[in-house]
Design a protein around this motif. Structure first.
Motif, PDB file in Angstrom:
ATOM      1  N   ARG A 148       1.066  -1.064  -0.318  1.00 22.19           N
ATOM      2  CA  ARG A 148       0.193   0.304   0.123  1.00 22.19           C
ATOM      3  C   ARG A 148       1.128   1.263  -0.064  1.00 22.19           C
ATOM      4  O   ARG A 148       0.466   2.458  -0.788  1.00 22.19           O
ATOM      5  N   LEU A 149       1.986   1.520   1.318  1.00 24.58           N
ATOM      6  CA  LEU A 149       3.057   2.601   1.131  1.00 24.58           C
ATOM      7  C   LEU A 149       3.409   2.614  -0.706  1.00 24.58           C
ATOM      8  O   LEU A 149       3.708   3.798  -1.134  1.00 24.58           O
ATOM      9  N   ARG A 150       4.203   1.565  -1.408  1.00 26.08           N
ATOM     10  CA  ARG A 150       4.512   1.977  -2.125  1.00 26.08           C
ATOM     11  C   ARG A 150       3.577   2.475  -3.781  1.00 26.08           C
ATOM     12  O   ARG A 150       3.617   3.115  -3.839  1.00 26.08           O
ATOM     13  N   GLU A 151       2.180   2.137  -3.896  1.00 25.72           N
ATOM     14  CA  GLU A 151       1.112   2.368  -4.458  1.00 25.72           C
ATOM     15  C   GLU A 151       0.941   3.713  -4.199  1.00 25.72           C
ATOM     16  O   GLU A 151       0.904   4.416  -5.271  1.00 25.72           O
ATOM     17  N   GLU A 152       0.972   4.478  -2.879  1.00 23.52           N
ATOM     18  CA  GLU A 152       0.675   5.791  -2.320  1.00 23.52           C
ATOM     19  C   GLU A 152       2.448   6.694  -3.113  1.00 23.52           C
ATOM     20  O   GLU A 152       1.978   7.880  -3.047  1.00 23.52           O
ATOM     21  N   LEU A 153       2.788   5.705  -2.859  1.00 23.57           N
ATOM     22  CA  LEU A 153       4.317   6.755  -3.219  1.00 23.57           C
ATOM     23  C   LEU A 153       3.831   7.178  -4.364  1.00 23.57           C
ATOM     24  O   LEU A 153       4.154   8.016  -5.134  1.00 23.57           O
ATOM     25  N   THR A 154       4.097   5.792  -5.635  1.00 22.32           N
ATOM     26  CA  THR A 154       3.975   6.072  -6.968  1.00 22.32           C
ATOM     27  C   THR A 154       2.411   6.686  -7.396  1.00 22.32           C
ATOM     28  O   THR A 154       2.655   7.791  -8.708  1.00 22.32           O
ATOM     29  N   VAL A 155       1.862   6.963  -6.705  1.00 19.97           N
ATOM     30  CA  VAL A 155       0.209   7.752  -7.309  1.00 19.97           C
ATOM     31  C   VAL A 155       1.305   9.300  -6.411  1.00 19.97           C
ATOM     32  O   VAL A 155       0.805  10.077  -7.746  1.00 19.97           O
ATOM     33  N   ASP A 156       1.961   9.951  -5.844  1.00 11.00           N
ATOM     34  CA  ASP A 156       2.522  10.678  -6.043  1.00 11.00           C
ATOM     35  C   ASP A 156       2.969  11.503  -6.799  1.00 11.00           C
ATOM     36  O   ASP A 156       3.380  12.842  -7.065  1.00 11.00           O
ATOM     37  N   SER A 157       3.939  10.504  -7.079  1.00  4.74           N
ATOM     38  CA  SER A 157       4.979  11.173  -8.431  1.00  4.74           C
ATOM     39  C   SER A 157       3.891  11.325  -9.821  1.00  4.74           C
ATOM     40  O   SER A 157       4.283  12.067 -10.050  1.00  4.74           O
ATOM     41  N   HIS A 158       3.028  10.957  -9.937  1.00  3.55           N
ATOM     42  CA  HIS A 158       2.668  11.240 -10.517  1.00  3.55           C
ATOM     43  C   HIS A 158       1.001  12.190 -11.115  1.00  3.55           C
ATOM     44  O   HIS A 158       1.040  12.460 -12.405  1.00  3.55           O
ATOM     45  N   ARG A 159       0.994  12.881  -9.735  1.00  2.00           N
ATOM     46  CA  ARG A 159       0.079  14.218  -9.429  1.00  2.00           C
ATOM     47  C   ARG A 159       0.922  15.339 -10.053  1.00  2.00           C
ATOM     48  O   ARG A 159       0.305  16.157 -10.194  1.00  2.00           O
ATOM     49  N   ASP A 160       2.242  15.348  -9.987  1.00  2.00           N
ATOM     50  CA  ASP A 160       3.114  16.771 -10.475  1.00  2.00           C
ATOM     51  C   ASP A 160       2.988  16.722 -12.008  1.00  2.00           C
ATOM     52  O   ASP A 160       2.839  17.760 -12.769  1.00  2.00           O
ATOM     53  N   ASP A 161       2.596  15.558 -12.941  1.00  5.15           N
ATOM     54  CA  ASP A 161       2.749  15.642 -14.531  1.00  5.15           C
ATOM     55  C   ASP A 161       1.452  15.773 -14.703  1.00  5.15           C
ATOM     56  O   ASP A 161       0.990  15.965 -15.426  1.00  5.15           O
TER      57      ASP A 161
END
Length: 56
Positions: free
Chosen positions: A28-41
């Motif tokens: 779940r932590l990995r999923e949350e972190l990858t979602v945050d990195s895409h928000r900048d785009d």
């Protein structure tokens, strides 16, 4: 003076953190972190950011 309650609460919280077992859901932590990195785009570029970027 007047610090007794605050210190007692800090001590209680520190004990809870020290002695309770924490289980971490790494998937779940990995999923949350990858979602945050895409928000900048997805964020629109402001005019001041466009001026500071060199032309491509």
């Amino acid at each position: 003076m007047g610090r007794g309650r605050a210190k007692a609460k800090q001590t209680k919280v520190a004990r809870q953190l020290k002695y309770t077992s924490h289980t971490i859901d790494y998937d779940r932590l990995r999923e949350e972190l990858t979602v945050d990195s895409h928000r900048d785009d997805l964020r629109p570029v402001t005019s001041s950011e466009q001026e500071s970027e060199p032309a491509r």
